[in-house]
Design a protein around this motif. Structure first.
Motif, PDB file in Angstrom:
ATOM      1  N   SER A   3       0.734  -1.335   0.033  1.00  0.00           N
ATOM      2  CA  SER A   3       0.013   0.085  -0.060  1.00  0.00           C
ATOM      3  C   SER A   3       0.838   1.231  -0.034  1.00  0.00           C
ATOM      4  O   SER A   3       1.591   1.608   0.822  1.00  0.00           O
ATOM      5  CB  SER A   3      -0.882   0.019   1.229  1.00  0.00           C
ATOM      6  N   LEU A   4       0.687   1.999  -1.031  1.00  0.00           N
ATOM      7  CA  LEU A   4       1.634   3.346  -1.171  1.00  0.00           C
ATOM      8  C   LEU A   4       1.242   4.096   0.221  1.00  0.00           C
ATOM      9  O   LEU A   4       2.080   5.026   0.732  1.00  0.00           O
ATOM     10  CB  LEU A   4       1.293   3.927  -2.448  1.00  0.00           C
ATOM     11  N   GLN A   5       0.088   4.349   0.453  1.00  0.00           N
ATOM     12  CA  GLN A   5      -0.249   5.258   1.447  1.00  0.00           C
ATOM     13  C   GLN A   5       0.290   4.829   2.827  1.00  0.00           C
ATOM     14  O   GLN A   5       0.709   5.490   3.486  1.00  0.00           O
ATOM     15  CB  GLN A   5      -1.991   5.361   1.626  1.00  0.00           C
ATOM     16  N   THR A   6      -0.038   3.468   3.081  1.00  0.00           N
ATOM     17  CA  THR A   6       0.308   3.097   4.498  1.00  0.00           C
ATOM     18  C   THR A   6       1.921   2.970   4.630  1.00  0.00           C
ATOM     19  O   THR A   6       2.337   3.012   5.769  1.00  0.00           O
ATOM     20  CB  THR A   6      -0.108   1.286   4.480  1.00  0.00           C
ATOM     21  N   SER A   7       2.401   2.916   3.317  1.00  0.00           N
ATOM     22  CA  SER A   7       4.040   2.749   3.486  1.00  0.00           C
ATOM     23  C   SER A   7       4.669   4.149   4.130  1.00  0.00           C
ATOM     24  O   SER A   7       5.611   4.192   4.414  1.00  0.00           O
ATOM     25  CB  SER A   7       4.586   2.566   2.070  1.00  0.00           C
ATOM     26  N   LEU A   8       3.911   5.238   3.991  1.00  0.00           N
ATOM     27  CA  LEU A   8       4.345   6.538   4.520  1.00  0.00           C
ATOM     28  C   LEU A   8       4.170   6.616   6.157  1.00  0.00           C
ATOM     29  O   LEU A   8       4.071   7.853   6.668  1.00  0.00           O
ATOM     30  CB  LEU A   8       3.777   7.722   3.776  1.00  0.00           C
ATOM     31  N   ASP A   9       3.254   5.655   6.607  1.00  0.00           N
ATOM     32  CA  ASP A   9       2.836   5.799   7.976  1.00  0.00           C
ATOM     33  C   ASP A   9       3.941   5.208   8.920  1.00  0.00           C
ATOM     34  O   ASP A   9       3.990   4.185   9.147  1.00  0.00           O
ATOM     35  CB  ASP A   9       1.565   4.974   7.944  1.00  0.00           C
ATOM     36  N   LYS A  10       4.445   6.062   9.821  1.00  0.00           N
ATOM     37  CA  LYS A  10       5.450   5.761  10.473  1.00  0.00           C
ATOM     38  C   LYS A  10       5.120   5.113  11.679  1.00  0.00           C
ATOM     39  O   LYS A  10       6.003   4.408  12.513  1.00  0.00           O
ATOM     40  CB  LYS A  10       6.122   7.046  10.891  1.00  0.00           C
ATOM     41  N   THR A  11       3.795   4.879  12.166  1.00  0.00           N
ATOM     42  CA  THR A  11       3.256   4.199  13.091  1.00  0.00           C
ATOM     43  C   THR A  11       3.085   2.647  12.926  1.00  0.00           C
ATOM     44  O   THR A  11       2.716   2.107  13.714  1.00  0.00           O
ATOM     45  CB  THR A  11       2.028   4.845  13.641  1.00  0.00           C
ATOM     46  N   THR A  12       3.198   2.282  11.610  1.00  0.00           N
ATOM     47  CA  THR A  12       2.879   0.946  11.601  1.00  0.00           C
ATOM     48  C   THR A  12       4.106   0.046  11.888  1.00  0.00           C
ATOM     49  O   THR A  12       5.078   0.524  11.975  1.00  0.00           O
ATOM     50  CB  THR A  12       2.884   0.465   9.752  1.00  0.00           C
ATOM     51  N   ALA A  13       3.779  -1.298  12.148  1.00  0.00           N
ATOM     52  CA  ALA A  13       4.948  -2.280  12.748  1.00  0.00           C
ATOM     53  C   ALA A  13       6.047  -2.367  11.991  1.00  0.00           C
ATOM     54  O   ALA A  13       7.137  -2.578  12.479  1.00  0.00           O
ATOM     55  CB  ALA A  13       4.027  -3.551  13.360  1.00  0.00           C
ATOM     56  N   TRP A  14       5.788  -2.237  10.727  1.00  0.00           N
ATOM     57  CA  TRP A  14       6.742  -2.569   9.792  1.00  0.00           C
ATOM     58  C   TRP A  14       7.536  -1.515   9.085  1.00  0.00           C
ATOM     59  O   TRP A  14       8.348  -1.738   8.031  1.00  0.00           O
ATOM     60  CB  TRP A  14       6.298  -3.599   8.526  1.00  0.00           C
ATOM     61  N   TYR A  15       7.282  -0.414   9.506  1.00  0.00           N
ATOM     62  CA  TYR A  15       7.608   0.804   8.815  1.00  0.00           C
ATOM     63  C   TYR A  15       9.389   0.832   8.684  1.00  0.00           C
ATOM     64  O   TYR A  15       9.929   1.259   7.649  1.00  0.00           O
ATOM     65  CB  TYR A  15       7.400   2.311   9.572  1.00  0.00           C
ATOM     66  N   SER A  16       9.933   0.679   9.695  1.00  0.00           N
ATOM     67  CA  SER A  16      11.305   0.526   9.797  1.00  0.00           C
ATOM     68  C   SER A  16      12.064  -0.859   9.353  1.00  0.00           C
ATOM     69  O   SER A  16      13.398  -0.863   9.299  1.00  0.00           O
ATOM     70  CB  SER A  16      11.811   0.767  11.299  1.00  0.00           C
ATOM     71  N   ILE A  17      11.292  -1.571   8.957  1.00  0.00           N
ATOM     72  CA  ILE A  17      11.877  -2.914   8.533  1.00  0.00           C
ATOM     73  C   ILE A  17      12.150  -2.863   6.982  1.00  0.00           C
ATOM     74  O   ILE A  17      11.003  -2.372   6.091  1.00  0.00           O
ATOM     75  CB  ILE A  17      10.912  -4.007   8.827  1.00  0.00           C
ATOM     76  N   ASP A  18      13.212  -3.212   6.367  1.00  0.00           N
ATOM     77  CA  ASP A  18      13.648  -2.907   4.938  1.00  0.00           C
ATOM     78  C   ASP A  18      13.172  -4.231   4.005  1.00  0.00           C
ATOM     79  O   ASP A  18      13.728  -5.444   4.107  1.00  0.00           O
ATOM     80  CB  ASP A  18      15.139  -2.645   4.898  1.00  0.00           C
TER      81      ASP A  18
ATOM     82  N   LEU B 234      -8.872  -1.625   2.106  1.00  0.00           N
ATOM     83  CA  LEU B 234      -7.564  -1.289   2.597  1.00  0.00           C
ATOM     84  C   LEU B 234      -7.023   0.162   1.738  1.00  0.00           C
ATOM     85  O   LEU B 234      -7.571   0.080   0.442  1.00  0.00           O
ATOM     86  CB  LEU B 234      -6.397  -2.457   2.313  1.00  0.00           C
ATOM     87  N   PRO B 235      -6.331   0.807   1.833  1.00  0.00           N
ATOM     88  CA  PRO B 235      -5.733   1.898   1.197  1.00  0.00           C
ATOM     89  C   PRO B 235      -4.793   1.560  -0.068  1.00  0.00           C
ATOM     90  O   PRO B 235      -3.897   0.426   0.265  1.00  0.00           O
ATOM     91  CB  PRO B 235      -5.082   2.918   2.144  1.00  0.00           C
ATOM     92  N   TRP B 236      -5.091   2.011  -1.034  1.00  0.00           N
ATOM     93  CA  TRP B 236      -4.195   1.617  -2.380  1.00  0.00           C
ATOM     94  C   TRP B 236      -2.771   2.118  -2.093  1.00  0.00           C
ATOM     95  O   TRP B 236      -1.755   1.457  -2.522  1.00  0.00           O
ATOM     96  CB  TRP B 236      -4.652   1.910  -3.660  1.00  0.00           C
TER      97      TRP B 236
END
Length: 244
Positions: A147-162, A242-244
């Motif tokens: 999800s492009l939108q979710t990928s910018l959300d720093k609060t997600t559990a996987w934001y910092s995982i590459d 889910l957001p695209w």
């Protein structure tokens, strides 16, 4: 009596793909075509389903091979002449495979997840247009990580995982779903992308925190069995949109 819906599931010897095949065959009377690289393993699964009174067959299919994809399409066309449902389940994640260089990580991931999946779907469109148990249905197994939108959300559990390569491939899968929903719209096709959730499979290194493959199959099965009033052009999970 109407025919059993003819359904091809890619990557169906284990995990979510196998769970989808088992549920569709056992609970929804689908004739499942197990799209597999290992024919021997696939035939063992199909044989067990047949012994229990269900309809199951094996189609050899390697999404990294154009020749294998073409042969699989030809096989389905020759034996059946149509297809009701396609579940694009097969996928890999190679981001942290230390045996591969960066070029191979990108090419292997996109070859299976995007190129092979797209070419297979493209080749099966004529057979889906001949679906006998209308409407034709296609389910792309995606991920919220695409999800492009979710990928910018720093609060997600996987934001910092590459997992940038896997993420990008699933974003591309979402675009395939959108485009094929347009392609099949004139025949009432139902084409959707699904995030199965965090599931205990080989893709997650069998993480015990993940839910079972049967749980992961839930939303996929719902869309694979949708009727004329079913949704199309959506990206969802078990909880909703889910957001695209």
């Amino acid at each position: 009596m109407p025919p059993h819906p003819l359904t091809l599931i890619t990557g169906s010897t284990q995990g979510i793909g196998r769970a989808v095949a088992e549920i569709l065959a056992r609970k929804h009377a689908h004739h499942v075509l197990l799209g597999v690289r290992n024919v021997q393993v696939g035939e063992a699964i199909a044989s067990e389903l047949r012994q229990d009174g269900h309809k199951a067959s094996v189609v050899e299919l390697d999404l990294t091979s154009a020749q294998s994809i073409e042969k699989a399409i030809t096989t389905i066309d020759r034996h059946y002449g149509y297809l009701d449902v396609l579940v694009n389940n097969a996928g890999i994640s190679s981001d942290h495979d230390e045996s591969l260089n960066k070029w191979d990580i990108y090419t292997s991931t996109f070859t299976t997840n995007v190129i092979g999946t797209g070419v297979l779907t493209e080749g099966l469109v004529p057979l889906l247009r001949k679906a006998k148990c209308s409407p034709p249905r296609v389910v792309f197994v995606s991920s919220i990580m695409g999800s492009l939108q979710t990928s910018l959300d720093k609060t997600t559990a996987w934001y910092s995982i590459d997992y940038k390569v896997y993420d990008a491939s699933k974003a591309a899968v979402n675009m395939l779903a959108i485009n094929f929903s347009r392609v099949l719209d004139d025949v009432g096709g139902k084409v959707n992308a699904v995030c199965p959730g965090y599931i205990n499979t080989r893709l997650t290194s069998f993480d015990e925190r993940g839910e079972s493959p049967e749980v992961g199959a839930t939303r996929i099965v719902q869309l694979a069995t949708a009727g004329e009033d079913g949704q199309t052009g959506t990206f969802t999970n078990r909880q909703g949109v889910l957001p695209w």
